[in-house]
Design a protein around this motif. Structure first.
Motif, short mmCIF file in Angstrom:
data_model
loop_
_atom_site.label_atom_id
_atom_site.label_comp_id
_atom_site.label_asym_id
_atom_site.label_seq_id
_atom_site.Cartn_x
_atom_site.Cartn_y
_atom_site.Cartn_z
N LYS A 237 8.41 5.98 -38.94
CA LYS A 237 7.66 4.94 -39.54
C LYS A 237 6.01 5.08 -39.19
CE LYS A 237 10.58 2.15 -38.00
NZ LYS A 237 11.39 3.03 -37.33
N SER A 238 5.74 5.04 -37.94
CA SER A 238 4.48 4.64 -37.42
C SER A 238 3.52 6.00 -37.76
CB SER A 238 4.42 4.50 -35.90
OG SER A 238 5.31 3.47 -35.57
N SER A 239 4.50 7.37 -37.73
CA SER A 239 3.71 8.44 -37.85
C SER A 239 3.48 8.50 -39.35
CB SER A 239 4.74 9.55 -37.59
OG SER A 239 5.13 9.57 -36.63
N THR A 258 9.45 1.49 -29.88
CA THR A 258 8.25 0.99 -29.29
C THR A 258 7.39 0.10 -30.27
OG1 THR A 258 7.45 3.19 -29.93
CG2 THR A 258 7.71 2.79 -27.61
N THR A 259 7.44 0.47 -31.55
CA THR A 259 6.77 -0.35 -32.40
C THR A 259 7.24 -1.94 -32.47
OG1 THR A 259 6.32 1.54 -33.62
CG2 THR A 259 5.68 -0.32 -34.65
N ARG A 260 6.79 -2.83 -31.65
CA ARG A 260 7.49 -4.20 -31.71
C ARG A 260 6.79 -5.20 -32.76
NH1 ARG A 260 9.25 -4.11 -25.43
NH2 ARG A 260 11.10 -3.10 -25.87
N ILE A 277 2.55 -1.82 -44.09
CA ILE A 277 3.08 -2.64 -42.89
C ILE A 277 4.23 -1.71 -42.26
CG2 ILE A 277 4.20 -4.70 -41.89
CD1 ILE A 277 3.13 -6.12 -44.53
N ASP A 278 3.93 -1.50 -41.24
CA ASP A 278 4.74 -0.64 -40.22
C ASP A 278 5.69 -1.53 -39.33
OD1 ASP A 278 6.01 1.28 -38.56
OD2 ASP A 278 4.47 1.42 -37.18
N THR A 279 6.90 -1.46 -39.28
CA THR A 279 7.76 -2.51 -38.64
C THR A 279 8.52 -1.82 -37.39
OG1 THR A 279 9.59 -1.91 -39.99
CG2 THR A 279 7.93 -3.56 -40.82
ZN ZN Z 1 7.20 3.07 -34.75
#
Ligand code: ZN
Ligand code: GDP
Length: 458
Positions: A237-239, A258-260, A277-279
């Motif tokens: 997701k973050s990538s 890690t993505t809190r 929005i990254d979740t």
């Molecule tokens: Zn992430």
């Protein structure tokens, strides 16, 4: 006409705050030649209309504040329709403040936000849709939005509205004329046939619908689309957010979960703002902090226009992914993104779910960027972006509501075509709704709301 008796002189710094090569103080009022003469020490009859003249701008004690350019636009050939002075000085905050203070000493008062444009509206220099376009042009965040705002400013939107209003007026006149006959003499059916009422009304409705379509596209340029990236931890997701945003914003790590906090980026695809929005990864967890992140993710999902459900292409949609899918609220568009296609040894592509017709799957790689173009196209499709950039009207909510009301009223008119009085009344209401766009019917309250959102000096 919308003329008022505002006779006071207003002044404001028209350039952006801060330091720049040039700064402009703008003054608008009635008969500003004496004002200009007092400010510069020039003889009033030496100040030529619309001619740039070098001038000393003098303080009350006769000492120069700055040496700059004086421009006089005599009424009515000015932006506001009044006498306008432009005092172009050196663009430093102190110089500008001193110049503004001097203008106020000479009898001007500080302009309210949008007051110059408001006066332009009140003096028939612009209609309301054009006045709004002034603010929209200044606030435009993409080239497409700016182009669309400029078209509205030049009157394209107003012209389209006027065209429909003119045909509505004509139809109303024809229909209302039939009301003048004594009841026993009229054959309503025949009269309506004579004036071709049904065909005219159908054409009118089609024109309103076309304008609605153009305005909705423009609303998309203004507000954009809320896109949420959701899925299990570690699917990318973050990538994907980083790839879409084109820079390293989110923290990408190999450790799951890690993505809190939700991270957001606004990107533009063909001028459409996409708020992505990254979740936090949605998984069962005992970690209290992670639980909060997951709770927040569901809140973001509830507000989204589109959810990109990211899965790992190597495994496809697993039971754990499926458990997320079934919890997504109905009515929110879902696109399944099978990420890491590079690791899966698969080529990028778009296909529909074998089990759920219409459910789009995209196969791509956030890491290599392969297939990202497919995602852009898919997001534009979901946004309903037809891509006819030159047709788009940068409509405001107010305009959309007016167009919707006009569409609704003209549909009612069509349904009541045989009850001439009711039909005529609905047409009147449709016309009133359209006329509100260009400001033929407006309240002071509405004007207050519109112009108070302008910046000072505009
Ligand atoms: Zn992430
Ligand atoms: P998130 O937990 O869903 O936000 O996943 P991340 O974006 O943090 O990615 C988890 C791991 O997968 C990182 O090591 C990424 O580099 C890797 N990754 C993400 N997308 C891809 C991809 O398309 N291809 C490959 N090879 N690795 C990827």
């Amino acid at each position: 006409s919308r003329h008022t008796d505002t006779t006071d002189t207003i002044a404001a710094i028209a350039t952006a705050p801060g330091r720049g090569g040039i700064g402009v103080v703008r003054v608008s009022g009635h008969d500003l030649l004496p004002f200009a003469a007092a400010l510069t020490g020039k003889a009033p009859d030496s100040i030529q209309p619309r001619r740039a003249a070098i001038a000393d701008f003098l303080a009350g004690d006769g000492i120069a504040i700055d040496r700059g350019i004086l421009l006089h636009f005599p009424a009515p050939h000015s932006f506001t329709g009044e006498d306008v002075l432009e005092l172009q000085g050196h663009g430093g905050p102190v110089v500008m403040q001193l110049l503004l203070a001097r203008a106020i000493e000479l009898g001007a008062r500080l302009a309210d936000p949008g007051e110059f444009t408001r006066r332009a509206f009140l003096n028939d220099k612009l209609d309301l849709a054009q006045a709004e376009a002034v603010a929209d042009l200044i606030e435009a965040s993409t080239a497409q939005a700016a182009r669309s705002a400029l078209r509205s400013l030049s009157g394209e939107f107003s012209h389209a509205v006027h065209g429909i209003v003119a045909r509505l007026t004509e139809l109303r006149m024809l229909i209302e004329a039939t009301l003048d006959f004594p009841e026993e003499e009229i054959d309503a059916e025949q009269l309506l046939r004579d004036i071709d009422a049904a065909a005219r009304l159908a054409q009118l409705r089609a024109d309103i619908a076309a304008l609605q379509g153009r305005a909705r596209q423009g609303a998309m340029l203004r507000t954009g689309l809320h896109v949420v990236l959701a899925g299990l931890p570690n699917v990318g997701k973050s990538s994907l957010l980083n790839r879409l945003a084109g820079e390293e914003r989110a923290i990408v790590t190999e450790i799951a979960g890690t993505t809190r906090d939700a991270l957001r980026e606004t990107i533009h695809v063909e001028g459409i703002p996409l708020h992505v929005i990254d979740t936090a990864g949605l998984r069962e967890t005992d970690d209290a902090v992670e639980k909060i992140g997951i709770e927040r993710t569901w809140q973001e999902i509830a507000r989204a226009d589109v959810v990109l459900q990211i899965v790992d292409a190597r495994a496809g949609v697993t039971p754990a992914d499926h458990a997320i899918a079934v919890r997504l609220p109905a009515g929110i568009e879902r696109i399944v993104v099978e990420n890491k296609c590079d690791l899966a040894g698969l080529v990028p592509g778009r296909f529909e779910d074998a089990e759920r017709a219409g459910q789009v799957h995209l196969r791509l790689s956030a890491k290599t960027g392969a297939g990202i173009g497919l995602l852009h196209d898919e997001l534009l499709r979901v946004a309903g972006w037809a891509g006819h950039g030159e047709d788009v009207i940068l409509a405001r909510e107010r305009h959309l509501e007016a167009l919707n009301l006009a569409a609704e009223k003209s549909a009612l008119a069509e349904r009541q075509l045989r009850q001439i009085e009711l039909c005529a009344e609905e047409l009147r209401l449709a016309q009133e709704a359209l006329a509100a766009i260009t400001g033929e019917f407006t309240s002071d309250d509405l004007l207050g709301v519109i112009f108070s959102r302008f910046c000072i000096g505009k």
